[in-house]
Scaffold this active site. Sequence first.
Site, PDB file in Angstrom:
ATOM      1  N   ASN A  34       0.817  -1.183  -0.278  1.00  0.00           N
ATOM      2  CA  ASN A  34      -0.177  -0.096   0.090  1.00  0.00           C
ATOM      3  C   ASN A  34       0.855   1.218   0.044  1.00  0.00           C
ATOM      4  O   ASN A  34       0.366   2.235   0.004  1.00  0.00           O
ATOM      5  CB  ASN A  34      -1.062   0.023   1.322  1.00  0.00           C
ATOM      6  CG  ASN A  34      -0.306   0.187   2.542  1.00  0.00           C
ATOM      7  OD1 ASN A  34       1.119   0.073   2.457  1.00  0.00           O
ATOM      8  ND2 ASN A  34      -1.150  -0.128   3.560  1.00  0.00           N
ATOM      9  N   ALA A  75       4.365  -7.810   4.763  1.00  0.00           N
ATOM     10  CA  ALA A  75       3.637  -6.614   4.901  1.00  0.00           C
ATOM     11  C   ALA A  75       3.142  -6.425   6.445  1.00  0.00           C
ATOM     12  O   ALA A  75       2.769  -7.221   7.184  1.00  0.00           O
ATOM     13  CB  ALA A  75       2.543  -6.397   4.250  1.00  0.00           C
ATOM     14  N   ALA A  76       3.578  -5.044   6.884  1.00  0.00           N
ATOM     15  CA  ALA A  76       3.320  -4.893   8.373  1.00  0.00           C
ATOM     16  C   ALA A  76       3.641  -3.493   8.981  1.00  0.00           C
ATOM     17  O   ALA A  76       4.322  -2.805   8.262  1.00  0.00           O
ATOM     18  CB  ALA A  76       3.934  -5.720   9.623  1.00  0.00           C
ATOM     19  N   TYR A 142       3.001  -4.247  18.887  1.00  0.00           N
ATOM     20  CA  TYR A 142       3.774  -4.768  17.705  1.00  0.00           C
ATOM     21  C   TYR A 142       4.202  -6.163  17.940  1.00  0.00           C
ATOM     22  O   TYR A 142       3.782  -7.096  17.042  1.00  0.00           O
ATOM     23  CB  TYR A 142       4.892  -3.921  17.294  1.00  0.00           C
ATOM     24  CG  TYR A 142       5.887  -4.520  16.268  1.00  0.00           C
ATOM     25  CD1 TYR A 142       5.560  -4.467  14.903  1.00  0.00           C
ATOM     26  CD2 TYR A 142       6.975  -5.049  16.672  1.00  0.00           C
ATOM     27  CE1 TYR A 142       6.252  -5.259  13.991  1.00  0.00           C
ATOM     28  CE2 TYR A 142       8.129  -5.651  15.777  1.00  0.00           C
ATOM     29  CZ  TYR A 142       7.278  -5.677  14.343  1.00  0.00           C
ATOM     30  OH  TYR A 142       8.352  -6.339  13.506  1.00  0.00           O
ATOM     31  N   LYS A 146       2.874  -9.689  16.174  1.00  0.00           N
ATOM     32  CA  LYS A 146       3.665 -10.892  15.475  1.00  0.00           C
ATOM     33  C   LYS A 146       3.446 -12.352  16.309  1.00  0.00           C
ATOM     34  O   LYS A 146       3.372 -13.097  15.496  1.00  0.00           O
ATOM     35  CB  LYS A 146       5.178 -10.575  15.660  1.00  0.00           C
ATOM     36  CG  LYS A 146       5.376  -9.463  14.628  1.00  0.00           C
ATOM     37  CD  LYS A 146       5.266  -9.781  13.182  1.00  0.00           C
ATOM     38  CE  LYS A 146       5.731  -8.443  12.448  1.00  0.00           C
ATOM     39  NZ  LYS A 146       5.533  -8.959  10.860  1.00  0.00           N
ATOM     40  N   ASN A 171      17.982  -7.985  14.129  1.00  0.00           N
ATOM     41  CA  ASN A 171      18.125  -6.663  13.453  1.00  0.00           C
ATOM     42  C   ASN A 171      18.640  -6.624  12.278  1.00  0.00           C
ATOM     43  O   ASN A 171      19.751  -6.993  11.977  1.00  0.00           O
ATOM     44  CB  ASN A 171      19.045  -5.552  14.421  1.00  0.00           C
ATOM     45  CG  ASN A 171      18.495  -5.469  15.746  1.00  0.00           C
ATOM     46  OD1 ASN A 171      18.030  -6.245  16.618  1.00  0.00           O
ATOM     47  ND2 ASN A 171      18.481  -4.164  16.064  1.00  0.00           N
ATOM     48  N   ARG A 207      23.245  -6.502  20.659  1.00  0.00           N
ATOM     49  CA  ARG A 207      22.223  -7.075  19.716  1.00  0.00           C
ATOM     50  C   ARG A 207      22.606  -7.827  18.761  1.00  0.00           C
ATOM     51  O   ARG A 207      24.193  -8.047  18.621  1.00  0.00           O
ATOM     52  CB  ARG A 207      21.702  -5.566  18.790  1.00  0.00           C
ATOM     53  CG  ARG A 207      20.958  -4.698  19.670  1.00  0.00           C
ATOM     54  CD  ARG A 207      19.696  -4.888  20.195  1.00  0.00           C
ATOM     55  NE  ARG A 207      18.833  -4.107  20.927  1.00  0.00           N
ATOM     56  CZ  ARG A 207      18.920  -3.780  22.374  1.00  0.00           C
ATOM     57  NH1 ARG A 207      19.740  -4.459  22.921  1.00  0.00           N
ATOM     58  NH2 ARG A 207      18.381  -3.100  22.812  1.00  0.00           N
ATOM     59  N   ARG A 264      17.922   4.123  28.822  1.00  0.00           N
ATOM     60  CA  ARG A 264      16.535   4.380  29.067  1.00  0.00           C
ATOM     61  C   ARG A 264      15.738   3.101  29.633  1.00  0.00           C
ATOM     62  O   ARG A 264      15.934   1.896  29.003  1.00  0.00           O
ATOM     63  CB  ARG A 264      15.897   4.498  27.533  1.00  0.00           C
ATOM     64  CG  ARG A 264      16.465   5.833  27.026  1.00  0.00           C
ATOM     65  CD  ARG A 264      15.737   6.075  25.595  1.00  0.00           C
ATOM     66  NE  ARG A 264      16.310   5.316  24.500  1.00  0.00           N
ATOM     67  CZ  ARG A 264      16.149   5.295  23.428  1.00  0.00           C
ATOM     68  NH1 ARG A 264      15.416   6.117  22.867  1.00  0.00           N
ATOM     69  NH2 ARG A 264      16.393   4.441  22.390  1.00  0.00           N
ATOM     70  N   GLU A 267      14.105  -0.488  28.116  1.00  0.00           N
ATOM     71  CA  GLU A 267      14.667  -0.832  26.841  1.00  0.00           C
ATOM     72  C   GLU A 267      15.543  -2.257  27.252  1.00  0.00           C
ATOM     73  O   GLU A 267      16.175  -2.433  28.108  1.00  0.00           O
ATOM     74  CB  GLU A 267      15.963   0.019  26.308  1.00  0.00           C
ATOM     75  CG  GLU A 267      16.168  -0.011  24.781  1.00  0.00           C
ATOM     76  CD  GLU A 267      17.168   1.275  24.575  1.00  0.00           C
ATOM     77  OE1 GLU A 267      18.231   0.824  24.290  1.00  0.00           O
ATOM     78  OE2 GLU A 267      16.664   2.320  24.534  1.00  0.00           O
TER      79      GLU A 267
HETATM   80  P1  NAD Z   1       9.244  -1.781   5.877  1.00  0.00           P
HETATM   81  O1  NAD Z   1       8.229  -0.837   6.421  1.00  0.00           O
HETATM   82  O2  NAD Z   1      10.287  -1.115   4.995  1.00  0.00           O
HETATM   83  O3  NAD Z   1       8.165  -2.683   4.778  1.00  0.00           O
HETATM   84  C1  NAD Z   1       6.811  -3.203   5.415  1.00  0.00           C
HETATM   85  C2  NAD Z   1       6.187  -2.851   3.847  1.00  0.00           C
HETATM   86  O4  NAD Z   1       4.662  -3.271   4.221  1.00  0.00           O
HETATM   87  C3  NAD Z   1       6.080  -1.230   3.635  1.00  0.00           C
HETATM   88  O5  NAD Z   1       6.483  -1.188   2.186  1.00  0.00           O
HETATM   89  C4  NAD Z   1       4.625  -0.849   3.747  1.00  0.00           C
HETATM   90  O6  NAD Z   1       4.309   0.082   2.739  1.00  0.00           O
HETATM   91  C5  NAD Z   1       3.989  -2.193   3.543  1.00  0.00           C
HETATM   92  N1  NAD Z   1       2.464  -2.356   4.067  1.00  0.00           N
HETATM   93  C6  NAD Z   1       2.433  -2.113   5.507  1.00  0.00           C
HETATM   94  N2  NAD Z   1       0.881  -2.200   5.988  1.00  0.00           N
HETATM   95  C7  NAD Z   1       0.447  -2.989   4.580  1.00  0.00           C
HETATM   96  C8  NAD Z   1      -0.820  -3.288   4.195  1.00  0.00           C
HETATM   97  N3  NAD Z   1      -1.924  -3.119   5.251  1.00  0.00           N
HETATM   98  N4  NAD Z   1      -0.953  -3.658   2.873  1.00  0.00           N
HETATM   99  C9  NAD Z   1      -0.295  -3.546   2.178  1.00  0.00           C
HETATM  100  N5  NAD Z   1       1.176  -3.223   2.441  1.00  0.00           N
HETATM  101  C10 NAD Z   1       1.419  -2.945   3.656  1.00  0.00           C
HETATM  102  O7  NAD Z   1       9.715  -3.048   6.981  1.00  0.00           O
HETATM  103  P2  NAD Z   1      10.829  -4.266   6.641  1.00  0.00           P
HETATM  104  O8  NAD Z   1      11.945  -3.765   7.597  1.00  0.00           O
HETATM  105  O9  NAD Z   1      11.084  -4.519   5.229  1.00  0.00           O
HETATM  106  O10 NAD Z   1      10.247  -5.342   7.553  1.00  0.00           O
HETATM  107  C11 NAD Z   1       9.383  -6.301   6.777  1.00  0.00           C
HETATM  108  C12 NAD Z   1       8.922  -7.310   7.751  1.00  0.00           C
HETATM  109  O11 NAD Z   1       9.878  -7.690   8.582  1.00  0.00           O
HETATM  110  C13 NAD Z   1       7.764  -6.733   8.563  1.00  0.00           C
HETATM  111  O12 NAD Z   1       6.916  -7.824   8.944  1.00  0.00           O
HETATM  112  C14 NAD Z   1       8.607  -6.498  10.013  1.00  0.00           C
HETATM  113  O13 NAD Z   1       7.759  -6.738  11.152  1.00  0.00           O
HETATM  114  C15 NAD Z   1       9.629  -7.846   9.721  1.00  0.00           C
HETATM  115  N6  NAD Z   1      10.852  -7.523  10.745  1.00  0.00           N
HETATM  116  C16 NAD Z   1      11.810  -6.533  10.230  1.00  0.00           C
HETATM  117  C17 NAD Z   1      12.999  -6.519  11.106  1.00  0.00           C
HETATM  118  C18 NAD Z   1      13.973  -5.316  10.647  1.00  0.00           C
HETATM  119  O14 NAD Z   1      15.015  -5.381  11.382  1.00  0.00           O
HETATM  120  N7  NAD Z   1      13.734  -4.844   9.475  1.00  0.00           N
HETATM  121  C19 NAD Z   1      13.054  -7.006  12.192  1.00  0.00           C
HETATM  122  C20 NAD Z   1      12.069  -8.013  12.609  1.00  0.00           C
HETATM  123  C21 NAD Z   1      11.006  -8.242  11.997  1.00  0.00           C
END
Ligand code: NAD
Length: 306
Positions: A34, A75-76, A142, A146, A171, A207, A264, A267
């Site tokens: 989205n 997506a999240a 959050y 999950k 991370n 981390r 903090r 944390e």
């Molecule tokens: P990000 O925010 O860059 O990507 C998430 C994408 O989902 C975004 O492009 C957003 O526009 C899209 N989105 C959100 N809600 C939506 C919906 N309802 N419909 C359609 N699209 C939607 O985040 P990321 O870092 O790429 O993370 C990807 C996944 O990995 C997530 O589920 C996140 O929780 C998980 N995650 C990431 C990390 C990290 O370190 N980056 C760590 C643990 C878990």
Amino acid sequence: MNNILITGGAGFIGRHLADHLASRDDTAVTVIDNESLGDRRHLDLEKVRFIHGDLASRDDLEAALEGQDAVVHLAADTRVMDSIENPQRNFDNNVIGTFNLLELSRELGVRRIVAASTGGAILGDVEPPVHEEMAPRPTSPYGASKLMLEGYLSAYSSSFGVSACALRFSNIYGPRSFHKGSVVAHFFKQIIAGDPLVVYGDGSQTRDYLYVGDLVEAIRMAMESDVQGPYQLGSGHPTTLNQLIEVMRTVTGRDFEVEYRDFRPGEVRDTWCQVEKARAAFGYDPSTGLEEGLRATWTWFDRHGA
Ligand code: NAD
């Protein structure tokens, strides 16, 4: 031909995964996003089919899921602090979005689902290394969203025979993460701006940093396997904030200040994960060292972030 849908594929991890999968001759990649946090301009639209759509919409989801063999669900709403300020919004997006996706996937007979979960936010402040046998105690809405995702995956496996696993990312860092607030992206942005890096505590907190290239390889391996349930994905090693900063000095060649402030409350002090379960189940084997990964990340930030 394998047809694979990536939800949230215009985000940080999704854009790397879309490139990785689309480079294979036998794979057709569709992304639904989205663009609330992601942006389709980061995708190679000649190789990836893009649908601007939301997991809240059955029509959008149906258009994306039709004919797919597998789904990687990324997506999240990934912002932990936002989920504390507005838990309802996080619930609607993450929990209902996941539920809609699972319902339609089973209706349409999608063969395999791999979903992004998280280690730290699900397990809370526990003695590391964290692993899959620990009892979850989420510390934020959050994290709770999950855990619900993992619960529904498990239920859909048992009740409907859906083949699904949850990958608990540590991370993740790497190029093309300018919009992220995670520590590596945040520090590199501070360095580019010429601002001091702010550390809460004495910098000895640990981390587990995993390079995005290793992660997308692991997602593909998990997708091609038939493993079920949760799997931790990280480097398998603790890194202190001070160690991270020292490597950042080496790869940037910049002379920046570090400001130490009070730790903090609330944390997590130390967290890193065991990765043996993923190693044994589908051959997970991250190979990018911290210096190599940070160098690639900095090269991208230095070129694109000014
Ligand atoms: P990000 O925010 O860059 O990507 C998430 C994408 O989902 C975004 O492009 C957003 O526009 C899209 N989105 C959100 N809600 C939506 C919906 N309802 N419909 C359609 N699209 C939607 O985040 P990321 O870092 O790429 O993370 C990807 C996944 O990995 C997530 O589920 C996140 O929780 C998980 N995650 C990431 C990390 C990290 O370190 N980056 C760590 C643990 C878990």
